[in-house]
Write a protein that holds these residues in place. Structure first.
Motif, PDB file in Angstrom:
ATOM      1  N   LEU A 268      -8.850   3.613   0.911  1.00  0.00           N
ATOM      2  CA  LEU A 268      -7.601   3.453   0.076  1.00  0.00           C
ATOM      3  C   LEU A 268      -8.078   3.071  -1.217  1.00  0.00           C
ATOM      4  O   LEU A 268      -7.102   3.381  -2.338  1.00  0.00           O
TER       5      LEU A 268
ATOM      6  N   ARG B 161       1.088  -1.159   0.001  1.00  0.00           N
ATOM      7  CA  ARG B 161      -0.047   0.081   0.241  1.00  0.00           C
ATOM      8  C   ARG B 161       0.880   1.240   0.070  1.00  0.00           C
ATOM      9  O   ARG B 161       0.138   2.269  -0.286  1.00  0.00           O
TER      10      ARG B 161
ATOM     11  N   LYS C 272     -10.042   0.106   4.061  1.00  0.00           N
ATOM     12  CA  LYS C 272      -9.603  -0.557   2.677  1.00  0.00           C
ATOM     13  C   LYS C 272     -10.650   0.303   1.521  1.00  0.00           C
ATOM     14  O   LYS C 272     -10.289   0.609   0.582  1.00  0.00           O
TER      15      LYS C 272
ATOM     16  N   GLN D  43      -1.501   1.960  -6.191  1.00  0.00           N
ATOM     17  CA  GLN D  43      -0.106   2.190  -6.415  1.00  0.00           C
ATOM     18  C   GLN D  43       0.297   1.847  -8.019  1.00  0.00           C
ATOM     19  O   GLN D  43       1.318   2.456  -8.319  1.00  0.00           O
TER      20      GLN D  43
ATOM     21  N   SER E  58      -4.530   1.943  -2.052  1.00  0.00           N
ATOM     22  CA  SER E  58      -4.809   0.439  -2.274  1.00  0.00           C
ATOM     23  C   SER E  58      -3.729  -0.064  -3.485  1.00  0.00           C
ATOM     24  O   SER E  58      -3.165   0.758  -4.154  1.00  0.00           O
ATOM     25  N   GLU E  59      -3.404  -1.302  -3.489  1.00  0.00           N
ATOM     26  CA  GLU E  59      -2.596  -1.778  -4.288  1.00  0.00           C
ATOM     27  C   GLU E  59      -2.712  -1.585  -5.775  1.00  0.00           C
ATOM     28  O   GLU E  59      -1.870  -1.482  -6.618  1.00  0.00           O
TER      29      GLU E  59
END
Length: 872
Positions: free
Chosen positions: A177, A85, A174, A111, A107-108
């Protein structure tokens, strides 16, 4: 060092979390388990145990010792390694080369798409984003902490927040993000932060001392608030004098956040503040929509602080007026900025009327409002995004529909000042044009080298209006900082509003053209027949250019009077030069070849234009061999420092002497002056300050120093001290005397704050009329605009030849200045130069270097250095 297994570290933290953070405080107590809320939260069940806790990295619970900047950077790097993250971004370096890192947490998925997100952010200003597209983009929230280095709780909270967001598995985190890119900058002033951290840790005992008089709570001068050059970086967002500010503003425009949280500390006697501020003290250029969003966000902060039973206040004390601060710069750039102020422990714990203020509880409060910022911004996501879209769409519409009108600007200081102005404009993403050819408007010649055009219609329209705002009427006359910062005055500009230059007169790049050389050339060949090289002293860079010539042993003379000559390489057209202009003879102890080479290289470096004189005979005025050309002597200045002096103004003098002029300047705390051989120094500079600790022996020593031929350059309250010690003859009027100008007849108790506001000069721009024959004024524009922010003045004087400048009869240019002061200051001296024995005292009622952005007046100090001693 022995490393414990992580599960034992967590167990130890959990045990400590069940106790008061500092056992020694329990006796004095007024503290409770509230001090450990941060550590408890970081141990909650929804935290990913694979992410290193702050306490695991540090080896002790967060807040037990004050963090250093390198520890913060290292921990952010750990988070970026351990959590998908988290990534890192840079806002550049501080003056002392400390890296300003920011955690980018999202969040991934986000990213992986950061490059696309940033590409989208780069187009926001142009108002071309469609609402349907913008709704699929993440909200950008920037939380920035501890821009004042001794307001440390914010940086500590940022570390806790970074860990929480990197590891929390709570559903709301979550969701947050997925929709949001969160930027966390723990320290915005690394140099001051480390200065304070070392102080606090060095003075921390095993037993916590809450006594306000304890060393831990009273830093030695200059304290940790300021940066390397003792500047308040939270006043530098517009002026951009310091690398930390430049990196921070570049970072802002790179990400163009929707919401900015600006976390500070205030006096330990207070509670907790968050915006909105005083409603009547919002800058008129800030929209009502911005303030409405501030109010809606405040509901989330109230709820968060109520839950932890922390009392707070809003709409008092702090305003939203000066755009040079971290909470207001966003407001004029399409974002919503919110100021947070926590009562400060200035160490581990400090007694206050509200009980003991602890670092641990301060961290927890800052953490709570950081969370409320994220929850509030997420809840108001659509409104924040619409606000930004509307802000720039309005400007974009103005850009498309508007005609090519704007501000035509000429810098009195020439190419160097235009270069500084354009550098600032570029950093603020303000559009402008250079001139392709000269323009004449209102009988003023705007040339390619010293002028630019700023179109009114452009994405940064609102910010341009703020930079050149000149209002003098205000709904509320109280200001937390300055009431004006007009760049026309600050940079010594001539400005034509509503100019309409033809497109053929404008260029995207500077046009290289000068009398004899271009500032862009690296080598200049002067005519063989030249006997001397002449430099117009009006050029801003002439002073640092002169200093470097002296440093390299080149003989330079200055003119006591104006003159003109026919330049060997300008078709013999007469060229006029003001008093103070420099003559560099080509026949001197340094070989002519060396002189030519040195001058050529320095002229290119400093953007200084040179005229080659083919004869010592001038077209008008004295010839070049006249005694009215006086040799410039090398200078050795001493700057008085220490607790007697205003740190910011002392730092501004240091910045100018060191960074602008390039002079080696000796800095000596006032209590050490007695042990110093003052005769080794040509000048002594005294910034504003009370000078209470200077001994009688030092007073006598300073008096003798001047009588023996030294020069003291002093300003503001230093003048009062010099008068009391009979070093200065002229009588300055202090604040106490000037307060008598204000009638209190008929005032009620509730009117006291309004009277205090009128009696305060927070920062107003006033106009001076110069005696342009006086050496201290050589090369300056007349009239001269200065920033006045201290209640001090001289009365009328009958002593001849000492007054170099006085306040105009109608002196107010912009900002607020009470009518009583306007009447009292009018036609009174603002600059006095007194002879005392063989030396001089240069007395200035104002700081002519204000925040090192007042480029139009800084030459006064150069004149005091290079001209005053020999000309008097």
């Amino acid at each position: 060092m022995i490393s414990l297994p992580s599960h034992l570290v967590r167990l130890l933290i959990a045990v400590m979390a069940s106790l008061p953070l500092f056992v020694s405080l329990s006796a004095s107590s007024q503290t409770s388990a509230a001090d450990t809320r941060i550590n408890q939260r970081l141990l909650s069940e929804d935290i990913n145990a694979d992410i290193t806790l702050p306490a695991e990295y540090l080896g002790y619970p967060l807040g037990e010792w004050h963090l250093r900047h390198d520890q913060i950077n290292q921990y952010l790097q750990i988070l970026a390694t351990e959590s998908e993250r988290v990534s890192l971004d840079s806002a550049g370096y501080s003056q002392e080369r400390r890296h300003q890192l920011t955690a980018v947490i999202t969040s991934e998925t986000n990213q992986k798409n950061l490059s696309d997100i940033l590409a989208y952010r780069s187009k926001v200003k142009f108002g071309t984003m469609q609402n349907s597209r913008s709704n699929t983009q993440p909200l950008v929230v920037w939380l920035a902490y501890s821009i004042h280095g001794d307001e440390a709780s914010g940086a500590h909270a940022a570390i806790a927040l970074s860990h929480y967001l990197a590891s929390a598995n709570a559903p709301w985190v979550k969701d947050l993000l997925e929709d949001t890119v969160i930027l966390i900058t723990p320290t915005q002033n690394p140099d001051g932060f480390d200065r304070f951290s070392n102080w606090a840790n060095n003075n921390k005992g095993q037993v916590v001392v809450t006594d306000n008089n304890h060393r831990e709570h009273n830093q030695d001068w200059p304290g940790g608030r300021f940066n390397h050059y003792l500047a308040d970086l939270n006043r530098d967002w517009l002026f951009l004098r310091h690398p930390a500010s430049q990196g921070r503003v570049a970072f802002f425009h790179k990400w163009q956040p929707h919401y900015v949280g600006d976390f500070h500390e205030m006096w330990h006697q207070q509670s907790y503040f968050f915006q909105p501020g005083v409603p009547d003290r919002v800058n008129p250029l800030t929209s009502k929509a911005n303030q409405q969003l501030s109010n809606e966000l405040a509901a989330f902060h109230r709820q968060a602080l109520d839950q932890v039973k922390q009392v707070y206040f809003s709409e008092q004390m702090f305003d939203d007026f000066f755009y040079g601060k971290g909470s207001t710069y966003p407001d004029i750039n399409g974002a919503v900025g919110i100021l947070f102020e926590q009562a400060s422990s200035r160490g581990q714990a400090q007694a206050s009327p509200n009980g003991v203020v602890t670092l641990a509880n301060s961290i927890d409060n800052q953490f709570a409002t950081s969370i409320s910022s994220l929850q509030g911004a997420h809840n108001l996501r659509e409104k924040l995004m619409k606000y930004q879209t509307d802000f720039f769409s309005s400007n974009a519409k103005r850009t498309r529909d508007g005609k090519q009108t704007g501000r035509l600007i000429k810098a009195h200081g020439g190419a160097a000042h235009i270069s500084q102005l354009t550098d600032i404009l570029n950093q603020h993403k303000i559009s402008f044009k250079y001139l392709a050819k000269p323009i004449e408007d209102d009988d003023i010649i705007f040339s390619e080298q010293d002028s630019i055009f700023i179109p009114k219609s452009q994405p940064q329209h609102d910010l341009v209006e703020a930079l050149f705002d000149k209002r003098t009427e205000f709904k509320d006359e109280t200001f937390y900082d300055i009431s004006t910062w007009n760049f026309e005055s600050a940079l010594g500009l001539t400005l034509i509003e509503g100019a309409k230059p033809s497109i053929k007169f404008l260029a995207d790049k500077p046009v290289a053209k000068a009398l004899t050389i271009s500032a862009n050339t690296t080598k200049t060949v002067f005519p063989d027949e030249a006997v001397a090289l002449i430099v117009d002293w009006q050029q801003a860079a002439a002073a640092p250019f002169l200093q470097q010539l002296l440093h390299q042993g080149v003989l330079v003379k200055y003119a006591l009077k104006p003159f003109s000559l026919s330049a060997a390489n300008s078709k013999n057209l007469p060229v006029e030069f003001v008093a103070g202009s420099l003559q560099i003879p080509l026949k001197q102890s340094v070989s002519e070849e060396q002189v030519r080479q040195i001058v050529s290289e320095l002229a290119a470096q400093y953007q200084v234009n040179i005229v080659a004189a083919s004869s010592s005979h001038t077209a008008a005025g004295m010839d070049l061999g006249s005694d009215d050309f006086i040799k410039v002597q090398p200078v050795t200045p001493l700057l008085v420092t220490g607790s007697d002096t205003n740190a910011s103004e002392t730092g501004q003098l240091w910045y100018y002497l060191d960074k602008t002029l390039g002079i080696p300047v000796t800095m000596v705390n006032s209590e050490r002056l007695t042990s110093i051989d003052l005769s080794a120094y040509s000048h002594i500079f005294m910034a504003d300050g009370p000078y209470h600790v200077i001994s009688d022996a030092t007073s006598r020593q300073l008096g003798k120093y001047v009588s023996d031929g030294g020069t003291i350059v002093a300003q503001k309250r230093a003048l009062v001290w010099l008068k009391k010690r009979n070093i200065l003859k002229s009588e300055p009027k202090s604040k106490r005397e000037l307060n008598n100008l204000f009638s209190t007849s008929g005032l009620k108790f509730g009117d006291k704050s309004k009277l205090d506001a009128r009696q305060s000069i927070g920062g107003a721009i006033v106009s001076l009329t110069l005696d342009q024959t006086h050496p201290i004024t050589f090369g300056l524009p007349n009239p001269l605009h200065v920033m006045k922010n201290r209640e001090i003045s001289f009365g009328p004087t009958s002593t001849p030849f000492i007054v170099a400048a006085e306040y105009d009869n109608e002196l107010l240019v912009s900002g607020f200045l009470a009518k009583e002061y306007q009447r009292s200051f009018a036609n009174t001296p603002a600059m006095i130069v007194e002879k005392k024995g063989k030396g001089e005292v240069v007395a200035l009622t104002d700081n002519l270097l204000f925040r090192n952005i007042w480029l139009g007046t800084e030459k006064v100090y150069a004149n005091a250095l290079y001209f005053v001693p020999s000309a008097m």
